[in-house]
Write a protein that holds these residues in place. Structure first.
Motif, PDB file in Angstrom:
ATOM      1  N   ARG A  61      10.977  -6.767 -49.473  1.00  0.00           N
ATOM      2  CA  ARG A  61      10.439  -7.705 -48.225  1.00  0.00           C
ATOM      3  C   ARG A  61      10.922  -9.011 -48.824  1.00  0.00           C
ATOM      4  NH1 ARG A  61       5.699  -4.338 -45.931  1.00  0.00           N
ATOM      5  NH2 ARG A  61       6.751  -3.067 -44.897  1.00  0.00           N
ATOM      6  N   ASP A  62      10.566  -9.532 -49.837  1.00  0.00           N
ATOM      7  CA  ASP A  62      10.535 -10.950 -50.538  1.00  0.00           C
ATOM      8  C   ASP A  62      12.273 -11.337 -50.371  1.00  0.00           C
ATOM      9  OD1 ASP A  62       9.744 -13.530 -52.051  1.00  0.00           O
ATOM     10  OD2 ASP A  62      11.453 -12.603 -53.373  1.00  0.00           O
ATOM     11  N   THR A  65      13.194 -11.693 -47.154  1.00  0.00           N
ATOM     12  CA  THR A  65      12.601 -12.881 -46.314  1.00  0.00           C
ATOM     13  C   THR A  65      13.467 -14.252 -46.664  1.00  0.00           C
ATOM     14  OG1 THR A  65      10.440 -12.180 -45.844  1.00  0.00           O
ATOM     15  CG2 THR A  65      10.537 -14.479 -46.079  1.00  0.00           C
ATOM     16  N   SER A  68      16.592 -14.270 -44.760  1.00  0.00           N
ATOM     17  CA  SER A  68      16.267 -14.988 -43.471  1.00  0.00           C
ATOM     18  C   SER A  68      16.271 -16.433 -43.442  1.00  0.00           C
ATOM     19  CB  SER A  68      15.145 -14.253 -43.057  1.00  0.00           C
ATOM     20  OG  SER A  68      14.553 -14.450 -41.857  1.00  0.00           O
ATOM     21  N   TYR A  69      15.395 -16.897 -44.382  1.00  0.00           N
ATOM     22  CA  TYR A  69      15.270 -18.259 -44.352  1.00  0.00           C
ATOM     23  C   TYR A  69      16.555 -18.917 -44.692  1.00  0.00           C
ATOM     24  CZ  TYR A  69      10.193 -18.449 -44.948  1.00  0.00           C
ATOM     25  OH  TYR A  69       8.712 -18.423 -44.624  1.00  0.00           O
ATOM     26  N   TYR A 118      11.210 -22.117 -48.003  1.00  0.00           N
ATOM     27  CA  TYR A 118      10.617 -22.504 -46.892  1.00  0.00           C
ATOM     28  C   TYR A 118      10.564 -23.838 -46.586  1.00  0.00           C
ATOM     29  CZ  TYR A 118       6.759 -22.806 -43.698  1.00  0.00           C
ATOM     30  OH  TYR A 118       6.062 -22.937 -42.541  1.00  0.00           O
TER      31      TYR A 118
END
Length: 132
Positions: A61-62, A65, A68-69, A118
């Motif tokens: 998942r990390d 993520t 995705s970013y 992020y």
């Protein structure tokens, strides 16, 4: 405990996302080491993504993520800039706005800190109106 492995039905999407993310990082001028740190993948996985050889990829998942970013940063840059030199060069340009303080966005995210990824996404997204 949550299973952090990518479900079988999502492996194709994860592979496509990783391959796209690596192509974007290459266009931004990221080194292999930076790309590996940003995406938190091994050298061999990064090399396989460059070749498009991702049949047996497993991402947690990390990692998803992070992809995705990165894809969302790219999408925001595509909205902000019509000129490919700016669209792909922005991440390697010194930025004197708060948070960047003269550093390049790529140098900030290149250390692999997900918080920096992020924050970079958030600040670039804010330039385009943050309407995701």
């Amino acid at each position: 405990m949550l299973d952090t492995a990518t479900p079988t039905h999502d492996k194709a999407a994860a592979a496509a996302g990783l391959k796209t993310a690596v192509r974007i990082l290459d266009r931004w001028g990221a080194s292999g080491e930076q790309g590996e740190a940003i995406l938190r993948v091994s050298h061999s996985t990064y090399a396989r993504a460059r070749r498009g050889d991702l049949a047996e990829i497993k991402l947690d998942r990390d990692q998803l993520t992070r992809i995705s970013y990165l894809l969302n940063i790219h999408a925001a840059l595509r909205i902000l800039f019509d000129n490919p030199a700016n669209r792909y060069g922005f991440m390697a340009m010194a930025n004197h706005n708060p948070y960047f303080n003269g550093r390049t966005p790529l140098s900030l995210i290149g250390g692999g800190d997900i918080a920096a990824l992020y924050e970079t996404f958030k600040r670039i997204d804010a330039l385009r109106g943050a309407q995701w």
